[in-house]
Design an enzyme around this catalytic site. Structure first.
Site, PDB file in Angstrom:
ATOM      1  N   ILE A   1       0.842  -1.195   0.000  1.00  0.00           N
ATOM      2  CA  ILE A   1       0.000   0.000   0.000  1.00  0.00           C
ATOM      3  C   ILE A   1       0.882   1.251   0.000  1.00  0.00           C
ATOM      4  O   ILE A   1       1.674   1.454   0.920  1.00  0.00           O
ATOM      5  CB  ILE A   1      -0.939   0.003   1.224  1.00  0.00           C
ATOM      6  N   GLU A   2       0.716   2.076  -1.029  1.00  0.00           N
ATOM      7  CA  GLU A   2       1.578   3.246  -1.180  1.00  0.00           C
ATOM      8  C   GLU A   2       0.786   4.540  -1.303  1.00  0.00           C
ATOM      9  O   GLU A   2       1.266   5.541  -1.854  1.00  0.00           O
ATOM     10  CB  GLU A   2       2.511   3.039  -2.380  1.00  0.00           C
ATOM     11  N   GLY A   3      -0.441   4.530  -0.795  1.00  0.00           N
ATOM     12  CA  GLY A   3      -1.251   5.734  -0.813  1.00  0.00           C
ATOM     13  C   GLY A   3      -2.632   5.459  -0.250  1.00  0.00           C
ATOM     14  O   GLY A   3      -3.012   4.314  -0.026  1.00  0.00           O
TER      15      GLY A   3
END
Length: 332
Positions: free
Chosen positions: A178-180
């Site tokens: 998860i990057e946002g």
């Protein structure tokens, strides 16, 4: 390019190896594991002329004992057309004549079932990774997230559905890259998914790939609440990347080790060194000699150490089998 006849021969040899008792089952408690992402053809995206090292079908990378886990990248959107997820596998399944389940935006990649099963028969774990740099893994509330766990169970794991992207193959778990976005519902989703995973005899895994800055901005509170099996910490494209491993104020594996032992609900969680397999990364790439030294020091010093994660398999193969150098360091 994938050649069907050679692939069938390779699949047969993998299965024969299992029948002969030469293949050990995947062991999450080991400190010598190598996880390498497959699905995005990272090398091909930056080396368009070098097609020899573009991403091959998954089974191509399971013919030796180098890689232990393959997170398939990515499930990029939790809800798309037909209220089902969206997956993106770059030049595999998506290219040319993409085949979608009717009335949905979900790719039918059931031809990969044989690849997944062959890799699993060779003692490797194969999971589905959520998110990535362009990922949109979002829930409105806990109730929606809890219900979504059943959807993922039915599509990729031990459940049943007419819209299974990988057909009859049963994956070994999920990975949260998860990057946002918001963490709303993540705990409910993963808690319910774990309940489903624990109902049968098959072992399933839940992993995450946080950025190395601690705590991670996009999944940190979830990591503190849910018992993950491993974290593939991305020590690249950040100030705490591998390029600063000699500076203890920046290289913070010790912080993640302390978190694993004192904060994570699963005190047996494994922490991996996440590294790029090619110099093309923004920052954090180190050569095979340097990463060998880092691996051996970290492996001997930290009991939470579980191994190394590489992005990605096409880069590793394009970079003179960087994965082999990493695995050699892990085993010695």
């Amino acid at each position: 390019m994938f050649i069907a006849d050679s692939s069938r021969l390779m699949l047969s040899s993998l299965l024969l190896g299992v029948m002969a008792g030469r293949t050990a089952a995947f062991n999450m408690s080991s400190n010598k594991n190598l996880a390498v992402y497959w699905g995005q053809n990272s090398y091909g995206a930056s080396n368009s002329d070098d097609t020899a090292h573009w991403q091959q079908r998954l089974s191509y990378y399971c013919k030796d004992n180098v890689i232990d886990t393959f997170p398939i990248a990515f499930l990029v959107d939790s809800y798309a057309e037909g209220n089902l997820p969206l997956i993106d596998l770059a030049n595999t399944c998506n290219s040319g004549n993409a085949n979608y389940f009717p009335g949905t935006g979900l790719l039918n990649c059931s031809f990969l079932a044989s690849d997944i099963k062959a890799c699993q028969a060779a003692g490797k774990a194969v999971t589905i990774s959520f998110g990535g740099g362009a990922g949109h893994i979002q829930f409105r509330n806990d109730s929606q997230a809890t219900a979504y766990a059943k959807t993922i169970w039915n599509l990729f794991l031990g459940g049943k559905s007419k819209t299974r992207p990988f057909g009859s193959a049963i994956l070994d778990g999920i990975d949260m890259d998860i990057e946002g976005g918001s963490q709303t519902g993540y705990v409910s989703f993963l808690t319910e998914l774990r309940k489903l995973m624990n109902r049968g005899k098959k072992k399933y895994y839940i992993t995450a790939a946080p950025q190395c800055p601690f705590p991670d901005a996009y999944i940190g509170s979830t990591l503190n609440t849910v018992g993950f099996d491993a974290v593939y910490v991305q020590f690249y494209n950040n100030y705490c990347g591998l390029q600063h491993y000699k500076n203890r104020n920046d290289w913070n594996f010790a912080t993640w080790d302390n978190w694993a032992k004192s904060v994570s609900p699963n005190h047996d969680i494994k922490v991996y060194i996440g590294a790029p397999a090619l110099p093309a990364a923004g920052s954090g790439y180190v050569n095979s000699k340097t990463i060998t030294s880092i691996i051996r020091q970290t492996q001997s010093k930290f009991s939470s150490f579980g191994g190394v994660m590489l992005w990605d398999v096409s880069d590793a193969y394009g970079n003179h089998r960087y994965d082999k150098a990493v695995k050699k360091a892990l085993k010695n």
